[in-house]
Scaffold this motif. Structure first.
Motif, short mmCIF file in Angstrom:
data_model
loop_
_atom_site.label_atom_id
_atom_site.label_comp_id
_atom_site.label_asym_id
_atom_site.label_seq_id
_atom_site.Cartn_x
_atom_site.Cartn_y
_atom_site.Cartn_z
N LYS A 8 56.08 59.61 45.97
CA LYS A 8 57.33 58.85 45.83
C LYS A 8 57.72 58.20 47.16
O LYS A 8 58.12 57.04 47.21
N LEU A 9 57.60 58.96 48.24
CA LEU A 9 57.96 58.42 49.55
C LEU A 9 56.98 57.32 49.97
O LEU A 9 57.40 56.32 50.58
N GLU A 12 58.14 54.27 48.20
CA GLU A 12 59.34 53.68 48.82
C GLU A 12 58.99 52.98 50.13
O GLU A 12 59.52 51.90 50.43
N SER A 64 58.58 55.99 41.94
CA SER A 64 59.75 56.46 42.70
C SER A 64 61.06 55.88 42.20
O SER A 64 62.12 56.23 42.72
N GLU A 86 66.59 64.38 47.60
CA GLU A 86 65.58 63.36 47.91
C GLU A 86 66.17 62.16 48.64
O GLU A 86 65.43 61.26 49.03
N PRO A 89 64.90 61.89 52.57
CA PRO A 89 63.50 61.47 52.66
C PRO A 89 63.27 60.03 52.18
O PRO A 89 62.50 59.28 52.79
N TYR A 90 63.95 59.64 51.11
CA TYR A 90 63.83 58.26 50.62
C TYR A 90 64.31 57.28 51.69
O TYR A 90 63.65 56.25 51.94
N ALA A 93 61.83 56.88 54.51
CA ALA A 93 60.69 56.08 54.08
C ALA A 93 61.05 54.60 53.99
O ALA A 93 60.27 53.72 54.40
#
Length: 243
Positions: A8-9, A12, A64, A86, A89-90, A93
């Motif tokens: 997911k990261l 992104e 994501s 999250e 972290p999102y 990124a």
């Protein structure tokens, strides 16, 4: 298919990088001397940003959510449709993706940056500023435009028709962003995204660009704070009405 947080990261990061390459790349192509697209106009820029959102959503929406915008991550978390765990972290990124994307734009257009002598045209290919120098208008425009963008984006991707036809939703979203830049981008250039404005502004500060002028740090908080408030309001309204 369930994706890991790392995947997911990565989505992104890459999605935000693509947004910057296509969006700010279109501005550089339009603004800078001797470019093939020099003086091609605002429609070229609007298409760049519209496609800059549409392509990552098509590629990574199922991975994501393709938020590619810290304001969208925070706004969705406040509305309860995205986990707070999250968000940080999102955002990291997204910030790194914006940094790399803008650096790629700079390297591609380096000869043209060296030729350009208008500091506003140079800065406009990095970050945003109010055309009249009004902080009040800057804040108001970014807040309202981001609220409209966030409401429209989440409506496209979260309502039943968008969930059933995600590719169609991504295309519609790209058209919405294109329309928004043509209609609401005039006063400021339409940041709508803290990562899209803040990280290029940082690069503008540190890169050795002749005639670049000021990085306008006195205004830098506006395209960070206003989009976060706007996204929260837009997504909150959608949540109350439809989700």
């Amino acid at each position: 298919m369930e994706f890991t947080l790392f995947q997911k990261l990565a989505a992104e990061f890459l999605g935000t990088m693509i947004l910057l390459i296509l969006g700010n790349g279109s501005v550089a192509n339009t603004n800078l001397k001797e470019c093939k697209g020099h003086e091609s106009g605002w429609i070229n820029i609007a298409l760049g940003y519209g496609l800059g959102v549409m392509v990552p959503v098509l590629m990574f929406g199922s991975v994501s959510g393709a938020q590619i915008n810290p304001a969208m991550s925070i706004g969705q978390a406040i509305s309860g449709i995205f986990p707070w765990s999250e968000v940080l972290p999102y955002i990291i990124a997204q910030l790194l993706g914006a940094l790399v994307g803008q650096l790629i734009v700079y390297l591609m257009y380096l000869p043209h940056y060296n030729l350009e002598t208008d500091p506003d045209l140079i800065f406009g290919s990095f970050s945003t500023f109010d055309a009249t120098g009004s902080k009040v208008n800057y804040f108001f425009t970014e807040l309202i435009a981001t609220a409209v963008m966030a409401f429209s984006s989440v409506a496209c991707l979260k309502l039943p028709w968008g969930q059933k036809y995600p590719a169609t939703a991504a295309i519609v979203l790209g058209l919405i962003i294109t329309a928004m830049v043509t209609s609401m981008g005039g006063p400021t250039g339409a940041a709508l995204n803290p990562a899209r404005d803040l990280m290029p502004r940082l690069l503008h500060q540190i890169l050795p660009i002749p005639h670049k002028g000021s990085s306008r740090w006195g205004d830098a908080w506006i395209p960070v704070v206003a989009p976060i408030i706007g996204a929260t309001l837009g997504i909150g309204l959608l949540k109350i009405c439809f989700l």
